[in-house]
Design a protein around this motif. Structure first.
Motif, PDB file in Angstrom:
ATOM      1  N   UNK A  69       9.350 -14.070  -0.401  1.00 32.58           N
ATOM      2  CA  UNK A  69       9.387 -12.774  -1.080  1.00 32.58           C
ATOM      3  C   UNK A  69      10.740 -12.532  -1.738  1.00 32.58           C
ATOM      4  N   UNK A  70      10.703 -11.897  -2.905  1.00 33.12           N
ATOM      5  CA  UNK A  70      11.948 -11.532  -3.589  1.00 33.12           C
ATOM      6  C   UNK A  70      12.776 -10.597  -2.717  1.00 33.12           C
ATOM      7  N   UNK A  71      12.089  -9.644  -2.082  1.00 32.42           N
ATOM      8  CA  UNK A  71      12.743  -8.709  -1.154  1.00 32.42           C
ATOM      9  C   UNK A  71      14.023  -8.113  -1.726  1.00 32.42           C
ATOM     10  N   UNK A  86      16.607  -5.246  -2.888  1.00 41.49           N
ATOM     11  CA  UNK A  86      16.918  -4.066  -2.080  1.00 41.49           C
ATOM     12  C   UNK A  86      16.249  -2.795  -2.603  1.00 41.49           C
ATOM     13  N   UNK A  87      16.139  -2.674  -3.916  1.00 45.85           N
ATOM     14  CA  UNK A  87      15.492  -1.478  -4.460  1.00 45.85           C
ATOM     15  C   UNK A  87      14.014  -1.763  -4.640  1.00 45.85           C
ATOM     16  N   UNK A  88      13.148  -1.030  -3.941  1.00 46.99           N
ATOM     17  CA  UNK A  88      11.713  -1.245  -4.157  1.00 46.99           C
ATOM     18  C   UNK A  88      11.332  -0.856  -5.594  1.00 46.99           C
ATOM     19  N   UNK A 135      18.274  -5.075  -8.025  1.00 47.44           N
ATOM     20  CA  UNK A 135      17.810  -6.443  -7.808  1.00 47.44           C
ATOM     21  C   UNK A 135      16.420  -6.665  -8.365  1.00 47.44           C
ATOM     22  N   UNK A 153      15.205 -10.634  -9.115  1.00 50.76           N
ATOM     23  CA  UNK A 153      14.965 -12.038  -8.746  1.00 50.76           C
ATOM     24  C   UNK A 153      13.629 -12.557  -9.263  1.00 50.76           C
ATOM     25  N   UNK A 196       7.723  -6.505   6.045  1.00 54.51           N
ATOM     26  CA  UNK A 196       8.824  -5.538   6.017  1.00 54.51           C
ATOM     27  C   UNK A 196      10.144  -6.293   6.178  1.00 54.51           C
ATOM     28  N   UNK A 197      11.232  -5.540   6.149  1.00 55.98           N
ATOM     29  CA  UNK A 197      12.530  -6.217   6.109  1.00 55.98           C
ATOM     30  C   UNK A 197      13.005  -6.673   7.485  1.00 55.98           C
ATOM     31  N   UNK A 243      10.345 -10.140   7.635  1.00 54.38           N
ATOM     32  CA  UNK A 243      10.683 -11.168   6.653  1.00 54.38           C
ATOM     33  C   UNK A 243      12.198 -11.308   6.658  1.00 54.38           C
ATOM     34  N   UNK A 252      15.652 -12.254   5.744  1.00 60.88           N
ATOM     35  CA  UNK A 252      16.617 -12.749   4.762  1.00 60.88           C
ATOM     36  C   UNK A 252      17.970 -12.875   5.467  1.00 60.88           C
ATOM     37  N   UNK A 268      15.598  -0.786   8.575  1.00 66.09           N
ATOM     38  CA  UNK A 268      15.680  -2.246   8.632  1.00 66.09           C
ATOM     39  C   UNK A 268      16.701  -2.840   7.678  1.00 66.09           C
ATOM     40  N   UNK A 314      23.807  -6.183  -7.609  1.00 70.10           N
ATOM     41  CA  UNK A 314      22.960  -5.121  -8.181  1.00 70.10           C
ATOM     42  C   UNK A 314      23.497  -3.746  -7.838  1.00 70.10           C
ATOM     43  N   UNK A 341      22.814  -1.852  -5.216  1.00 71.96           N
ATOM     44  CA  UNK A 341      21.920  -0.938  -4.512  1.00 71.96           C
ATOM     45  C   UNK A 341      22.263  -0.817  -3.034  1.00 71.96           C
ATOM     46  N   UNK A 392      20.638  -8.443  -0.505  1.00 74.72           N
ATOM     47  CA  UNK A 392      19.780  -9.536  -0.952  1.00 74.72           C
ATOM     48  C   UNK A 392      20.436 -10.329  -2.075  1.00 74.72           C
TER      49      UNK A 392
END
Lengths: 732, 207
Positions: free
Chosen positions: A189-191, A193-195, A243, A245, A655-656, A659, A661, B84, B139, B141, B190
């Protein structure tokens, strides 16, 4: 302006600003929390209300019923948009699965409803009151199964991309030394930070979307197609992205639903996709199964090389070509590179940072390590021995500018490679088993046409407008540097406006083409603006010089401000001559790891990347791109995996926390060396991208270091403790 | 400050929650007959960046959304809304917290410091300045959360609070690279700016 031939000396070869380490011009805004991201635009569209997305609870099938009454009568609710009540939207070339599903469901968490309410809390509560029933179909969720089926039933391969040179099979069969291994990489997943987030507002038939999108012109075209309206009536504005990606190359359902909801509610609507939806609702990187075969003579000269990659996607989706870099990396007259696509009913797989190449290196660069060991050769010397003269997959194609061997040599020297023990499992520091690994890196240097408008005001200040985006890459700063250099003003005298579809169409951010392409577009506009200034002053455009805010020609000098206000717009395009070249970026990647002999825990101690990517426009931000990519590569090697529920067809760890990172504590010392190279084929600034080069190779270097430390070769990524510890040597 | 807030006990809240559940249809009917915005709100007063702020909030509003949506202090970011990722980190009464994990009405009388309270583009906090110098972001964020977290984290080290990687509990804790990385691991970046963030924090920690 059209770039028709490799350029000679340019103003950038004597640059004062371009190529110098420069702090981000957007830094004070970002560090003080003043940079406005999509969901934060309280300054636009008054009366904003909140949308909340409902995702499908099945992966495949159809909606049988939706009970919306309770949600509609909940406090604060202004509108409910539901799949069962909405005419099918248009499709776009930019998305495979419909963003707004129903009644047919094509993947888990596909959006099926949106609740709009006065407050976020009300929208969320009301969304939970929607009762949906489904008719669930069986689906195919296992890549290993589709690939197994494809071995006997070629109809299971829905698309293939095969490139052959010579006769691989015969040459491989005849080779004295052979490697034949299979590697698997998981869905990732790109994951960012900003949805995904959008605020939508209508004024009559005109729609404005304040959103978070890497490719403004693509997004505008997609929205026009989905909403079946003229794109001239749509404006996208995306000055800051938290972000992307690759995940934000395409508009997602936040933009579509915000537009529909704003119309239904008669109010501007803001939607941020809930984090828990992002993994299954949006795109991800495909899992791959990769087979690498290399045949060499006893001295390590490669005779035959084949890299085949299998991936899966929804009907109509694209593949993950893990073999892409192998077309360029190593000489081997008889070669085969192929990408095969099968169909799965998982969410849509699509581009994530260095699509194809990022997982591809996790296979080919470990296979090279395995070959080196079988040959009893140093893995760096093996790579150098097999450096090609021209493109191995098509020997009539030249390299535009390639210094991979230098990357390897400089890296070996800097990293202390000579201290590596070639026999695995021989360096021990207390409980830690220590090892070093190396990998080469290749990523195509793409270039795209890109436009900009550059203006001078009456004070001599320069402003640049382009729909280019800054996704953390540093676009604001390199564009300001380019304009300052071209117009002969200080960096502080340049302002940059990005991400607005009202500005000239740029290359956008993707495929590591952004830096080279967008600055070339700014250069084109500056050349035109300089011409206009000299014309206004009656100067000779060939001899006039721009420096220190002044314009000089022969014995005359005038202040640039006297030419303002003045504005020029142009787009850089490229001639066919580039087709004669393979334009690439190159790197060597090194890693030192320590593996806990008792637990199998892997700690990355040091990483180094040596990059050959043409002119480095801003070494400070380019280095950040590379170290950030190395972090993402570390995640791919060690922790990141979307776990597939193969019964119900979804990514479980959405979720973070699930998943994983990399975090601060996972990353040790990082170093980056840029070779001072110039590639005149690609663009007038002679620069290429680095943001994806940085993720091509470090994961393999880590895997090779783990092998060097422990003697355990894990070919099924990520290399987690459970896979490692079973094979680890006895501690006692 | 609201006396009502202070008089609420856990037991009382649970009882009243149960009561709300049992009369839910009645509330819905009443809300529906009122304005569409008919939400139950509670008053809360706290201090944000040195200024007293009074809000009437839906009790379900998180501190994060109170800051971002009601006070329009959007420097504090929503990354996951689940505690999280750390993007929402703010400093409350000197301690860093994930503002998405607490309700605003729990903070009556509290002192909240957000990124906007640490410094402004014209008057940056030393850590904000160091992040710019070391390019401790991409970025941007996660950046406000990283900076707020780092400010409070350095305070924790100064107060001698140990961490998982502290080697010797009998000695003073210092801001070594590993201590900083361990303690910052609740703030995900990230873009992967970790090395630069560590360099920025080290600069400020060393003074």
């Amino acid at each position: 302006m059209k770039y028709e031939a490799p350029v000679g000396k340019t103003i950038f070869d004597d640059a004062k600003i371009v190529g110098k380490s420069t702090r981000r011009i957007d830094g004070p805004l970002k560090t003080s929390g003043m940079a406005p991201y999509a969901y934060e635009r309280h300054d636009v569209a008054s009366g904003q209300v909140y949308g909340y997305i409902v995702g499908s609870a099945i992966a495949k099938g159809r909606i049988a019923s939706m009970d919306l009454e309770e949600a509609r009568s909940a406090p604060g609710v202004l509108a409910v948009i539901a799949a069962t009540e909405t005419d099918p939207l248009g499709s776009s070339n930019f998305n495979t699965a419909p963003l707004f599903g129903g009644p047919e469901i094509t993947h888990y968490h596909q959006a099926i409803a949106c609740v709009v309410a006065e407050t976020f809390e009300q929208a969320r509560a009301a969304a939970a009151l929607i009762r949906t029933t489904y008719d669930r179909d069986e689906g195919e969720y296992s890549l290993s199964r589709t690939v197994e089926q494809a071995a006997s039933d070629t109809s299971k391969i829905v698309s293939e991309n095969v490139v052959r040179n010579g006769d691989f099979e015969s040459a491989f069969a005849a080779a004295a030394v052979q490697i034949d291994q299979t590697y698997t990489t998981p869905d990732e997943s790109h994951a960012m930070m900003e949805p995904f987030a959008t605020i939508a507002a209508w004024e009559g038939d005109k729609l404005t979307l304040w959103t978070s999108n890497q490719m403004i012109a693509w997004g505008r075209a997609a929205m026009a197609s989905i909403l079946r309206m003229p794109k001239e009536n749509i404006r996208l504005d995306s000055p800051y992205l938290g972000g992307g990606f690759g995940g934000k190359l395409w508009v997602r359902v936040d933009a579509v639903l915000a537009a529909l909801a704003a119309k239904a509610a008669g109010r501007p609507v803001k939607i941020m996709m809930q984090r828990a939806l992002t993994y299954n609702n949006a795109t991800h990187r495909h899992a791959t199964i990769q087979r690498v075969r290399i045949g060499a003579d006893k001295n390590g000269k490669i005779a035959a090389i084949a890299h085949e990659c299998w991936s899966g996607n929804l009907t109509g989706g694209m593949d993950e070509n893990g073999a892409a870099q192998t077309r360029a990396l190593y000489a081997g007259p008889d070669n085969l590179t192929a990408s095969y696509l099968t169909e799965l009913d998982l969410p849509e797989a699509n581009a994530m940072r260095a699509p194809g190449e990022a997982p591809g290196h996790l296979a080919i660069e470990v296979a090279m390590d395995e070959l080196a060991e079988q040959l009893g050769m140093d893995p760096i010397e093996l790579r150098i021995l097999n450096e090609p003269e021209t493109l191995p997959s098509n020997p009539s194609i030249k390299f535009s500018d390639r210094h991979l061997v230098e990357c390897l040599r400089v890296g070996a020297e800097s990293f202390g490679w000579a201290n590596r023990k070639s026999r695995p499992g021989t360096v021990r520091e207390g409980r830690w088993m220590v090892g070093m690994g190396v990998a080469a890196g290749y990523r195509g240097a793409l270039i795209m046409k890109s436009g900009a408008r550059v203006s001078i005001d009456a004070r001599g200040k320069i402003s640049v407008e382009t729909d280019m985006t800054d996704i953390g890459t540093g676009s604001y700063t390199i564009i300001a540097q380019t304009a300052a250099e071209c117009m002969g003003v200080a960096l502080e005298d340049v302002s940059v406006d990005l991400g607005d579809s009202r500005s000239p169409v740029s290359a956008g951010s993707g495929g590591q083409w952004g830096a080279a392409s967008s600055t070339a577009g700014v250069y084109a506009a500056c050349v035109e603006l300089r011409r206009m200034v000299t014309e206004k002053f009656g100067y000779d455009p060939e001899t006039a010089s721009f420096a220190d805010g002044m314009v000089r020609d022969a014995n005359v000098v005038r202040a640039l401000s006297e030419a303002g206000p003045l504005s020029a717009e142009d787009t850089m395009t490229y001639g066919d001559f580039q087709k004669e070249y393979d334009m690439g970026t190159y790197a060597s990647h090194f890693a030192e790891v320590a593996v806990d002999a008792y637990t199998g825990e892997v700690r990355i101690r040091r990483m180094l990347a040596v990059c050959d990517a043409g002119r480095i426009l801003n070494p400070l931000t380019a280095r950040s791109q590379v170290i950030g990519a190395m972090v993402m590569a570390a995640g791919a090697a060690l922790t990141e995996e979307l776990a597939v529920d193969k019964r119900f067809g979804f990514f479980v760890n959405h979720d973070m926390a699930g998943y994983e990172v990399p975090v601060h504590a996972d990353i040790g010392q990082q170093s980056v060396i840029f070779l001072d190279t110039l590639d005149g084929v690609i663009a007038p600034l002679k620069a290429k991208g680095v943001g994806e080069l940085g993720i091509c190779g470090p994961g393999a270097a880590i895997a090779n270091a783990i092998y060097n430390a422990t003697g355990v070769r894990v070919r099924d990524y990520p290399i987690t403790v459970d896979k490692l510890i079973a094979e680890m040597p006895d501690v006692a | 400050m609201s006396d009502w807030n202070l008089s609420v006990t856990r037991r009382g809240l649970l009882t009243s929650s149960a009561a709300v559940l049992s009369i839910a249809p009645a509330i819905r009917a009443r809300a529906a007959s009122q304005s569409s915005a008919g939400a139950t709100t509670l008053p809360v007063t706290f201090e944000v960046n040195g200024q007293e702020r009074m809000l009437r909030l839906d009790p379900r509003t998180t501190l994060l959304d109170a800051l971002r949506e009601h006070l329009k202090l959007t420097g504090t970011k929503k990354g996951c809304d689940h505690g999280q990722c750390g993007a929402c980190t703010v400093i409350v009464n000197g301690e860093r917290i994930n503002s998405c994990l607490s309700l605003a009405v729990q903070h009556a009388g509290d002192q909240v410091t957000t990124i906007e309270g640490l410094g402004t583009p014209d008057d940056l906090h030393p850590l904000q300045e160091a992040f710019i110098e070391h390019d401790g972001y991409q970025c941007g964020y996660c950046t406000p959360g990283q900076i707020c977290s780092a400010v409070a984290m350095l305070g924790e080290i100064e107060r001698g609070i140990p961490s998982h990687v502290t080697g010797d509990l009998s000695k003073a804790v210092s801001a070594t690279n590993m201590e900083v990385r361990e303690r910052m691991s609740g703030n995900i970046c990230r873009c992967g700016a970790y090395s630069n963030i560590a360099a920025a924090i080290a600069d400020v920690a060393e003074g």
